[in-house]
Write an enzyme that holds these catalytic residues in place. Structure first.
Site, PDB file in Angstrom:
ATOM      1  NE  ARG A  80      56.431  20.218  34.213  1.00  0.00           N
ATOM      2  CZ  ARG A  80      57.423  19.384  33.941  1.00  0.00           C
ATOM      3  NH1 ARG A  80      58.563  19.486  34.633  1.00  0.00           N
ATOM      4  NH2 ARG A  80      57.316  18.460  33.011  1.00  0.00           N
ATOM      5  CB  SER A  90      47.504  28.812  18.912  1.00  0.00           C
ATOM      6  OG  SER A  90      46.802  27.666  18.483  1.00  0.00           O
ATOM      7  CB  ALA A 158      57.481  40.644  43.355  1.00  0.00           C
ATOM      8  NE  ARG A 168      61.457  25.549  36.594  1.00  0.00           N
ATOM      9  CZ  ARG A 168      61.198  24.310  36.217  1.00  0.00           C
ATOM     10  NH1 ARG A 168      62.185  23.500  35.859  1.00  0.00           N
ATOM     11  NH2 ARG A 168      59.951  23.862  36.205  1.00  0.00           N
TER      12      ARG A 168
END
Length: 226
Positions: A80, A90, A158, A168
């Protein structure tokens, strides 16, 4: 088990950021600006840029991470953060035979929940193997759980990393990605301490909380300390 490594980054990232900023106000080319920057001038310039909110120069340096042993649930949150580049193992081409999985702490602490969780994981492994015998792996993967581990390579500039850490490392972030963010912050501070000296949740870095009614309340304690 989560494993995070900083595998590559822009050489002399802090000098590059400072030189990029100075270029805006100087007739000299970047190589000459780099030569004239020592550690003290670089650190001072980065502090000034941060205080002014002039963060576009931060976009000129990048950091590349190897991330594995994390859940698919985490990877869905990670991507996101769109101003970044990702490559992920995968499940279409790599079979998940005897797949490993992440067990949330709340489940680990509850014997009844843990028994049920492990029972489901075991059954899914058996069912996945059975499906592989009759359908392609790209279709059998549909029954794999969010808990299934994965591996990624992620590259951030950065500025994008600063935004990632704001969201987060916050107490309200989901526990697994919060751990990941903490590890990533520790790694980049090891190679660019001035660049990431003020990085983390906004309650710590800016003295504000944007969570509104969902706030953990930590901002009140930090404000009192200040």
């Amino acid at each position: 088990m989560m494993n995070v490594e900083l595998i590559q980054y822009t050489p002399d990232p802090e000098k590059v950021v400072a030189a990029a900023a100075r270029l805006c106000y100087s007739p000299d080319p970047v190589p000459e600006l780099l030569e004239r920057l020592d550690e003290e001038k670089t650190a001072e310039f980065i502090r000034k840029l941060r205080s002014m909110g002039h963060l576009s120069p931060f976009e000129h340096v990048s950091f590349q991470f190897s991330i594995d042993g994390v859940s698919r649930a985490l990877s869905h949150q990670l991507v996101r953060h769109r101003i970044a580049s990702y490559s992920q193992r995968s499940q279409r081409y790599v079979k998940e035979n005897a797949f490993e999985y992440v067990t949330p702490p709340s489940i680990q602490r509850n014997p009844e929940a843990l028994a049920k969780f492990e029972e489901v994981m075991s059954r899914l492994q058996e069912d996945y193997q059975a499906l592989l015998g009759v359908v392609p792996a790209e279709d059998a993967r549909y029954i794999l759980p969010n808990a299934c581990t994965t591996a990624l390579m992620a590259t951030f500039n950065a500025r994008s990393l600063m935004n990632f850490f704001e969201h987060r490392t916050c107490v309200r972030a989901q526990w697994e990605i919060r751990i990941l963010a903490g590890k990533m912050l520790e790694l980049v501070r090891g190679v660019a301490p001035d660049l990431f000296a003020v990085a983390g949740p906004t309650c710590e870095t800016q003295g504000v909380c944007h969570e509104g009614a969902m706030s953990c309340g930590r901002i009140k304690a930090l404000t009192k300390k200040g």
